[in-house]
Write a protein that holds these residues in place. Sequence first.
Motif, PDB file in Angstrom:
ATOM      1  N   THR A   1       0.729  -1.219  -0.085  1.00 12.35           N
ATOM      2  CA  THR A   1       0.014  -0.197   0.027  1.00 12.35           C
ATOM      3  C   THR A   1       0.789   1.052   0.116  1.00 12.35           C
ATOM      4  O   THR A   1       1.899   1.433   0.892  1.00 12.35           O
ATOM      5  N   LEU A   2       0.668   2.308  -0.765  1.00 13.86           N
ATOM      6  CA  LEU A   2       1.280   3.276  -0.809  1.00 13.86           C
ATOM      7  C   LEU A   2       0.516   4.328   0.206  1.00 13.86           C
ATOM      8  O   LEU A   2      -0.745   4.465   0.260  1.00 13.86           O
ATOM      9  N   VAL A   3       1.151   5.209   0.551  1.00 12.43           N
ATOM     10  CA  VAL A   3       0.679   6.365   1.545  1.00 12.43           C
ATOM     11  C   VAL A   3      -0.129   6.988   0.666  1.00 12.43           C
ATOM     12  O   VAL A   3      -1.432   7.377   1.291  1.00 12.43           O
ATOM     13  N   LYS A   4       0.053   7.448  -0.466  1.00 16.59           N
ATOM     14  CA  LYS A   4      -0.956   8.348  -1.309  1.00 16.59           C
ATOM     15  C   LYS A   4      -2.062   7.594  -1.513  1.00 16.59           C
ATOM     16  O   LYS A   4      -3.265   8.115  -1.452  1.00 16.59           O
ATOM     17  N   ASP A   5      -2.084   6.169  -1.509  1.00 18.40           N
ATOM     18  CA  ASP A   5      -3.382   5.453  -1.660  1.00 18.40           C
ATOM     19  C   ASP A   5      -4.266   5.449  -0.727  1.00 18.40           C
ATOM     20  O   ASP A   5      -5.429   5.566  -0.798  1.00 18.40           O
ATOM     21  N   ILE A   6      -3.649   5.524   0.553  1.00 14.66           N
ATOM     22  CA  ILE A   6      -4.509   5.458   1.783  1.00 14.66           C
ATOM     23  C   ILE A   6      -5.215   6.781   1.932  1.00 14.66           C
ATOM     24  O   ILE A   6      -6.440   6.833   2.337  1.00 14.66           O
ATOM     25  N   ILE A   7      -4.380   7.823   1.733  1.00 15.00           N
ATOM     26  CA  ILE A   7      -4.971   9.116   2.074  1.00 15.00           C
ATOM     27  C   ILE A   7      -5.893   9.408   0.923  1.00 15.00           C
ATOM     28  O   ILE A   7      -7.090  10.045   1.111  1.00 15.00           O
ATOM     29  N   GLU A   8      -5.716   9.124  -0.371  1.00 12.45           N
ATOM     30  CA  GLU A   8      -6.669   9.093  -1.544  1.00 12.45           C
ATOM     31  C   GLU A   8      -7.886   8.500  -1.274  1.00 12.45           C
ATOM     32  O   GLU A   8      -9.147   8.959  -1.458  1.00 12.45           O
TER      33      GLU A   8
END
Length: 597
Positions: free
Chosen positions: A546-553
């Motif tokens: 999981t990317l940090v970006k994906d969690i925030i998105e």
Amino acid sequence: MKKIACLILCLMLSMLTLCSCSSTYENSFIKHNYERDYAQTIITIDPITEEGYLADDSTKKWTYTSDAINISKSQLVSYINNYGGMYSQYYGWTTNQIIDYFVEQLVLTELVLTEADIKFEAHEIFWSKEDITAVQTSVYNSLDSMLSSIYNEILEKAGRDTFPEAEEEAEEEAEPTYPVRKEEEPEAERIFVTYGEGDSGVNNKQHDAWYLDSTWEIEDENNRNSLPGNYGNADTKSLAREGVLRLISSLAEAAENLINVTEEEADQIAQEVDDLREMCQSKGVAYAYQALGKTVLCKKLYGDAAIKAQKMTILESYIVEDVTVSEEEILAKYNKMLAEQVNSFATESNYDTAATGDDLVLFRANGNYVYVKHILLPFSDEQTEYLASYKEIHTEDEYLAERDRMVNNIVAYQHVDGEDDTTRPLTVAQIFSEVKASMSRASASAYDAERTFDDLIYKYNTDPGSFGNEKGYAVKYSLNSGESETYMVEFAEAARAFRDEGYKVGEIYDDYIVTDYGVHIMYYAADYVGGEILNLNDYTTAGRYTLVKDIIEEDLLEEAKQEEFSVWQDERIYYYRNVKDIVTTIEKAFKDLYVEE
């Protein structure tokens, strides 16, 4: 507030058809000490006609006219008594505010469901097999729960307070014992149901004729051995027979108090009850239970509520399917989260809560945590009982030695489709040897190592908390004065040993660890330096799931979808109430519920 409002709306859907005309509400938010006519109508919603061209065939026109809707006083009182206390406790609302709120929610629910039926007619939304399965599962979950309560009543009266052990002999369970890695799901198959009469003769204006006409999953021959009356010993089968017969009688009695049941439906329910009882005699209770869900009786009691809840889910998914968030919004959210964490984590307890929780941690305030994963090969119940008895009459050193010796008697299994493959019993030594060999082959890459160990978790582990746990367990490296250990001491000490003994992240501990639970094969998942920051394009673990970006998105997208649906809902409700003017509230019918303030 929006999330709680959505929760209440879903809960209301589950009760829409279950409100009777009874005037007894003991221990309720609203109380009456005399008979009231709760069957009287407090809100009417006139039929509405809409038309257009099919979304999937612009050459074909559709026209849809909804049914007239009458909302009864009993529905309002039931909702307030069940959920009014929540608003009183959390928001300090008065009784009158709660009444006004639920009157609006009743209207909102019915109008949104009307909108859903219009979109079903227009082929803008559709039922998929997954949606239908969800409804069927919901119905049988309710039936299973009620049947279990009946079993307990029977057993309690007979002086027994648990199900017979044979109850556990059913060949198939609703869920596997251990999680199975999810595979990519195929695209949902659309099942369009058009306006008109279903084969069952039930009016299909609500687009749910499939409930009585389609084949249910429980009718599959593969499910037959898991039905009540088809498994267990003689006592278990006798209990199933009595339980299912009582269940049918209880459902028939409950149906007599339902609102909005036509004479035709009442006659059909009465015939169904007779047929089900006859089926118990001629074919057995398993056949009756298998047929029970797909009846007007169960549709009225449980199915309609499940259908409406699923309609809401389908409609909301359609309304928000095109919602997106921008790169700028994601970056702004990241910067805000990071600044908040830097400020908050200056307090050690705040960081402790975050480090051991499930939320995304961007800022590592200190390096006082070691993250580990493990495979648990447990002692059997009999071995655990033996060791507990042994501990009572021996010294601690003798107990630990005996516990280590008992490891040789542990029998473990590979998991196949979520169940133990009991045809191939394995020893701890055999499994540990395989794990060491697999991890050795993956040692060149932290990515390969984590992916390999996670595969082994699904293959051998029995600890529910290990499955799907990307970051692993957070073990505090140095405890504060008076602070208690949150894990078994041996487990925590081994986690700290990864750092103390110079292991690298991605390696397993050289020896398996023994605790009172059994054997732990431990993996060094992560170890952070104080002040370390996860950037927007970093992965949260070495396994790069999981990317940090994906969690925030994902979080931003969920918020945006809620807002989109809320705005759409407000617009449609305004259209129905003010443009079409189809809602009439009969205040005099429920004004006696208000109190002077």
